[in-house]
Design an enzyme around this catalytic site. Structure first.
Site, mmCIF file in Angstrom:
data_model
loop_
_atom_site.group_PDB
_atom_site.id
_atom_site.type_symbol
_atom_site.label_atom_id
_atom_site.label_comp_id
_atom_site.label_asym_id
_atom_site.label_seq_id
_atom_site.Cartn_x
_atom_site.Cartn_y
_atom_site.Cartn_z
ATOM 1 N N ASN A 1 0.790 -1.241 0.000
ATOM 2 C CA ASN A 1 0.000 0.000 0.000
ATOM 3 C C ASN A 1 0.818 1.285 0.000
ATOM 4 O O ASN A 1 0.390 2.282 -0.570
ATOM 5 C CB ASN A 1 -1.065 -0.013 1.094
ATOM 6 C CG ASN A 1 -0.496 0.007 2.464
ATOM 7 O OD1 ASN A 1 0.498 -0.669 2.730
ATOM 8 N ND2 ASN A 1 -1.087 0.772 3.358
ATOM 9 N N GLU B 1 3.979 -4.432 12.247
ATOM 10 C CA GLU B 1 3.070 -3.299 11.985
ATOM 11 C C GLU B 1 1.902 -3.873 11.206
ATOM 12 O O GLU B 1 2.038 -4.183 10.021
ATOM 13 C CB GLU B 1 3.782 -2.219 11.153
ATOM 14 C CG GLU B 1 5.023 -1.624 11.785
ATOM 15 C CD GLU B 1 4.709 -0.605 12.853
ATOM 16 O OE1 GLU B 1 3.519 -0.301 13.075
ATOM 17 O OE2 GLU B 1 5.653 -0.129 13.488
ATOM 18 N N CYS C 1 -3.436 1.403 6.540
ATOM 19 C CA CYS C 1 -3.607 0.698 7.819
ATOM 20 C C CYS C 1 -4.308 1.579 8.839
ATOM 21 O O CYS C 1 -5.066 1.100 9.668
ATOM 22 C CB CYS C 1 -2.260 0.237 8.345
ATOM 23 S SG CYS C 1 -1.066 1.576 8.531
ATOM 24 N N GLU D 1 8.074 1.903 15.180
ATOM 25 C CA GLU D 1 9.036 2.396 14.207
ATOM 26 C C GLU D 1 9.112 3.908 14.371
ATOM 27 O O GLU D 1 8.303 4.508 15.067
ATOM 28 C CB GLU D 1 8.586 2.053 12.780
ATOM 29 C CG GLU D 1 8.646 0.555 12.483
ATOM 30 C CD GLU D 1 8.427 0.210 11.015
ATOM 31 O OE1 GLU D 1 7.652 0.916 10.351
ATOM 32 O OE2 GLU D 1 9.033 -0.772 10.541
HETATM 33 P P1 NAP Z 1 0.048 -9.262 3.620
HETATM 34 O O1 NAP Z 1 -0.744 -10.113 2.727
HETATM 35 O O2 NAP Z 1 0.183 -9.652 5.044
HETATM 36 O O3 NAP Z 1 1.489 -9.132 2.930
HETATM 37 C C1 NAP Z 1 2.504 -8.321 3.466
HETATM 38 C C2 NAP Z 1 3.853 -8.854 3.039
HETATM 39 O O4 NAP Z 1 4.043 -10.139 3.649
HETATM 40 C C3 NAP Z 1 3.962 -9.089 1.528
HETATM 41 O O5 NAP Z 1 5.273 -8.806 1.104
HETATM 42 C C4 NAP Z 1 3.643 -10.570 1.417
HETATM 43 O O6 NAP Z 1 4.135 -11.157 0.230
HETATM 44 C C5 NAP Z 1 4.354 -11.094 2.650
HETATM 45 N N1 NAP Z 1 3.907 -12.410 3.112
HETATM 46 C C6 NAP Z 1 2.706 -13.001 2.915
HETATM 47 N N2 NAP Z 1 2.679 -14.230 3.505
HETATM 48 C C7 NAP Z 1 3.889 -14.405 4.069
HETATM 49 C C8 NAP Z 1 4.483 -15.462 4.825
HETATM 50 N N3 NAP Z 1 3.823 -16.580 5.108
HETATM 51 N N4 NAP Z 1 5.755 -15.309 5.266
HETATM 52 C C9 NAP Z 1 6.438 -14.175 5.010
HETATM 53 N N5 NAP Z 1 5.938 -13.145 4.285
HETATM 54 C C10 NAP Z 1 4.670 -13.245 3.840
HETATM 55 O O7 NAP Z 1 -0.500 -7.766 3.627
HETATM 56 P P2 NAP Z 1 -0.863 -6.859 2.373
HETATM 57 O O8 NAP Z 1 -2.171 -7.298 1.845
HETATM 58 O O9 NAP Z 1 0.310 -6.777 1.440
HETATM 59 O O10 NAP Z 1 -0.971 -5.432 3.054
HETATM 60 C C11 NAP Z 1 -2.141 -4.973 3.639
HETATM 61 C C12 NAP Z 1 -2.085 -5.105 5.149
HETATM 62 O O11 NAP Z 1 -0.942 -4.409 5.642
HETATM 63 C C13 NAP Z 1 -3.296 -4.478 5.816
HETATM 64 O O12 NAP Z 1 -3.762 -5.314 6.830
HETATM 65 C C14 NAP Z 1 -2.723 -3.190 6.397
HETATM 66 O O13 NAP Z 1 -3.452 -2.714 7.503
HETATM 67 C C15 NAP Z 1 -1.346 -3.617 6.762
HETATM 68 N N6 NAP Z 1 -0.471 -2.449 6.901
HETATM 69 C C16 NAP Z 1 -0.060 -2.075 8.152
HETATM 70 C C17 NAP Z 1 0.732 -0.934 8.323
HETATM 71 C C18 NAP Z 1 1.180 -0.506 9.693
HETATM 72 O O14 NAP Z 1 2.140 0.268 9.766
HETATM 73 N N7 NAP Z 1 0.556 -0.942 10.770
HETATM 74 C C19 NAP Z 1 1.123 -0.185 7.208
HETATM 75 C C20 NAP Z 1 0.686 -0.595 5.951
HETATM 76 C C21 NAP Z 1 -0.106 -1.732 5.806
HETATM 77 P P3 NAP Z 1 3.149 -11.330 -1.034
HETATM 78 O O15 NAP Z 1 2.829 -9.968 -1.511
HETATM 79 O O16 NAP Z 1 3.961 -12.107 -1.999
HETATM 80 O O17 NAP Z 1 1.935 -12.079 -0.540
#
Ligand code: NAP
Length: 492
Positions: A152, A250, A284, A462
């Site tokens: 994102n 995060e 997020c 962070e």
């Molecule tokens: P995600 O599906 O959890 O993926 C995040 C990262 O983790 C991607 O690079 C993903 O790779 C990788 N990943 C997935 N499964 C994994 C595993 N089993 N082992 C290691 N890495 C793995 O999240 P997203 O859909 O990309 O992002 C949206 C989420 O991020 C939302 O819930 C949002 O709230 C959260 N977010 C939080 C913050 C914060 O600072 N709190 C900031 C931004 C976003 P792939 O892309 O290849 O699946």
């Protein structure tokens, strides 16, 4: 400014090479066009990156902080000199508006500049001794850090991890999200041009379950810094527990925004619109649960709906656009499913709730800004993160009621409060479980202010000066000053 995509190479321990894993296609979700296809990292690429990082890190970690800082400053300058290019690549990769991706690139430059300054000015401790010795507490790099980031806000998330980790003396292995790998590779080119020694940074695109998992479980990785979804974060935390490895998480949010009847309603409406609908709600910290004091509920919500319907949904390169395409058609399908769940729960869709009708936007993954009313805080729509332009509105009776409803959720990431009673704002801010509370504003950031979540929103912080320490281990040193044998050890 160059508006072409580069070759298909990835950055493995300082070397540009074709990845030996599955190819990764990047699409422009605003019109469905293929941007480019890059090679993905294989297990062998991960091993090579780790070997090169292990070779490079000790010399980097042994540099004086000001020497590392000078490299970070050059990276910051490199980002600042390439804002337009970075913004264009990231907008093509994520369909975010150029206005937003320019701001993210500028913030990434600021992050490298800030952590250069933090590294150079971070003091070590001379602690108070309780005997005839000097005691000190120093900080050392952890070694090899894996950074795993979501799609994102990739350049900002990457910088928030790479800058402090490098400043602290580590090597970093970055796995970007599969939907948005391009801007991380741009960042690697800038770091290389800035003179970052070879091996200290790798960018390893590939599936999370494969490449991400390999990094997390690898015995040479000393820490994982993760930003992403709560389910993934939980899985990583289990893997980290097995290795007894520190992990920072995060994660997601379902952040409450609270509107008291004494607020400035124009300010509140502007802040709420920005808080939920900027980035098309893919944030997020999106203020996705809105609580409005019952005495003004009907009128306030009616005005909010009118303002929402006036938002400009459009192409990310149109400067007038406020709400752009979602990142991927699959993600829009997930948002649509949530709105159907809301309807099934008895929710009333006050606006949006559908794809954009504009014929010019039909090829993209656009979804209209949506407001849903008539649900209880216990409804699935109110409990789960939707990560799209969907706001749920609920009335509340009084301060105690809204604090209870706000905190009745698994997440604890952020909160917004709109009121002109400053004592009440402080009271409520302290009573809400959230890592960040905004009072009469929303979604504002400073790199010097710590950021993170509680509960299902994660653990660790962070940013801020302490952000450097999250990538170091502390060591205490006692040195005897007496020159006398220990009195306990008597022998004839
Ligand atoms: P995600 O599906 O959890 O993926 C995040 C990262 O983790 C991607 O690079 C993903 O790779 C990788 N990943 C997935 N499964 C994994 C595993 N089993 N082992 C290691 N890495 C793995 O999240 P997203 O859909 O990309 O992002 C949206 C989420 O991020 C939302 O819930 C949002 O709230 C959260 N977010 C939080 C913050 C914060 O600072 N709190 C900031 C931004 C976003 P792939 O892309 O290849 O699946």
């Amino acid at each position: 400014m160059d508006q072409t995509f580069r070759d298909d190479l990835i950055f493995v321990g300082g070397q540009w090479q074709r990845g030996r894993g599955a190819p990764i296609a990047s699409h422009f979700a605003a019109d469905g066009a293929l941007n480019t296809t890059i090679t993905g990292a294989s297990a062998q690429d991960v091993e090579d990156a780790i070997d090169r990082a292990k070779a490079a890190q000790p010399a980097w970690g042994a540099l004086k902080p000001h020497e590392r800082a000078s490299v970070l400053l050059r990276i910051s300058d490199g980002i600042a000199a390439n804002i337009e290019r970075i913004a264009w690549v990231q907008s093509r990769d994520t369909s975010k508006t150029l206005t937003e991706t320019r701001a993210l690139a500028t913030s990434a430059a600021g992050t490298f500049r800030y952590f250069a300054a933090v590294a150079e000015t971070a003091d070590e401790l001379l602690t108070v001794p309780r005997g005839d010795y000097t005691t000190s507490s120093i900080h050392e790099p952890l070694g090899l850090v894996a950074a795993i980031t979501p799609w994102n806000s990739p350049i900002a998330s990457d910088a928030q991890k790479i800058a402090p980790a490098l400043a602290a003396g580590n090597a970093v292995l970055l796995k970007p999200a599969s939907w948005s790998p391009l801007v991380s590779l741009e960042l690697a080119r800038i770091a290389e041009d800035a003179g970052l020694p070879s091996g200290l940074l790798s960018v390893l695109p590939g599936s999370g379950r494969e490449v991400g998992n390999l990094l997390v479980e690898h015995p040479d990785i000393a820490k994982v810094s993760f930003t992403g979804g709560t389910d993934t974060g939980r899985r990583l935390a289990h893997a980290a527990a097995d290795k007894l490895m520190p992990v920072s998480l995060e994660l997601g949010g379902k952040s409450p925004t609270i509107v008291f009847s004494d607020c400035d309603t124009n300010l509140a409406i502007a802040g709420i619109l920005f808080g939920i609908f900027s980035s098309s709600g893919q944030s997020c910290i999106a203020g996705s649960r809105l609580f409005v004091e019952r005495s003004i509920y009907e009128d306030f919500v009616a005005r909010l709906v009118t303002a929402t319907e006036a938002l400009r949904v459009g192409h990310p390169f149109d400067p007038a656009t406020q709400v752009s395409s979602l990142v991927h058609p699959d993600h829009r399908a997930s948002v649509e499913q949530y709105v159907e769940i809301a309807r099934g729960e008895g929710g009333e869709v006050l606006c949006g709730g559908a794809r954009a009708e504009d014929p010019a936007l039909q090829a993209g993954a656009f979804y209209l800004p949506t407001i849903i009313a008539g649900l209880d805080n216990t409804a699935q729509t109110c409990r789960e993160e939707i990560f799209g332009p969907v706001l749920v509105v609920l009335p509340f009776e009084d301060e105690a009621d809204v604090i209870a409803q706000s905190n009745d959720n698994q997440y604890g990431l952020a909160c917004g409060i709109w009121s002109n009673d400053h004592r009440r704002c402080q009271r409520v801010a302290k009573a809400i479980r959230a890592g960040t509370v905004w009072v009469n504003t929303y979604k504002q950031f400073s790199i010097s202010t710590p950021f993170g979540g509680d509960g299902a929103s994660g653990m660790g912080r962070e940013k801020g000066r302490a952000g450097l320490r999250a990538y170091q281990r502390q060591k205490s040193i006692y040195e005897d000053m007496s020159g006398q044998p220990h009195p306990w050890a008597r022998w004839p």
